[in-house]
Write a protein that holds these residues in place. Sequence first.
Motif: not given
Length: 363
Positions: A6-15, A108-115, A147-148, A191-194
């Motif tokens: 029931h939870l949204l997972r957000l990424s840098a692309s979403d932001l 809620a925030w996650g993702g894959y960094s390049d390096f 932002l990312q 920006a993430r809070r918004m």
Amino acid sequence: MRLIGHLLRLSASDLMRFKGCRHATALDLRLIEVGDLKPDEDGPEAELLQKQGDDHELAFLDRLKADGHSVIEIPKDNISLEESVRLTLEAMRTGPNIIYQGALLDGAWGGYSDFLERVERPSDLGAWSYEVVDTKLKRKPDPKHVLQLCLYSDLIGKVQGVAPEAAHLQLGDGSRFTVRLSEVSAYARNARRMLEVFLVERPETRSEPVSACTLCRWSSHCAEQWDADDSLALVAGISRSQRQKLEAAGITTMAALVVCKDRVPKMAAETQRKLVSQARLQSARRAGGCRPSSSEMRSLEKGSACCRRLMRETYSMISRGIRIFQAGSSTFTASGTAKRMSGRFGHFGLIAARTRAARWPTC
């Protein structure tokens, strides 16, 4: 954006999408929760951009290895983000020079960094800590990339117990751009809070032409909505502030603009005259009307003439099948660009791809 339980997972692309267009975020939500919309498939230009981005990233990885850096690569195929996060934490504790495709997650925030790049600054990991390095094809940094970088840097800070001092972009020309996080992190967190507030409150949105339209997966959906609504967004060359002034005066469609005779408050008379003339020409074209008279065409001076000239030149390039749009070091093909031009050039962008060049009036 994904729904996990029931939870949204957000990424840098979403932001970054949210900052570019809130309506796109609203459509993403509708797709996840209702599923009654179908986004555009990636066009040739998006696929080319992705491939060139991947090539740039792998070339940088090969260079790091050739320079003798110790590298740990984190797998992500066929395993969960949580498992990749666990492997990333193990790698950070061993202290290699580089961690490739490090996975990060907090709430809620996650993702894959390049390096993740080791720096000799003590942390909970030991005598070292890590900073983010992201590869980008562009030759100049884009504000949205900050932002990312800030998101991944905040996630790293929670893992290693000390906030990184800097983050880096490895650009398409081989140069590196460094961001001092103390100068930009507050903006990125706000920006993430918004976005988080937006997801809770769900304010009403509507499609507006923005720069992000060119590669947005909802561009066709919005174009169809503008057509159905006879939106002012269809008027070539009209700005957002001009649309707002017209709407404040009760003029909300192209048809209403065509018959507008009263002065629009806070709009220059010449600007209003040009917009009305432009709307009249486009309405006639959409209705299958005849070619406008030469006197009507001459009434669209300067700005509108430049817009028509740009469209003729663009169609000419499209018809010859050459490459017409370059962003950084990435070149987009004409065939893929034609269908997405409406975001930048209004409805004329679509007309240019469907109309013979000879039908465009001369300036």
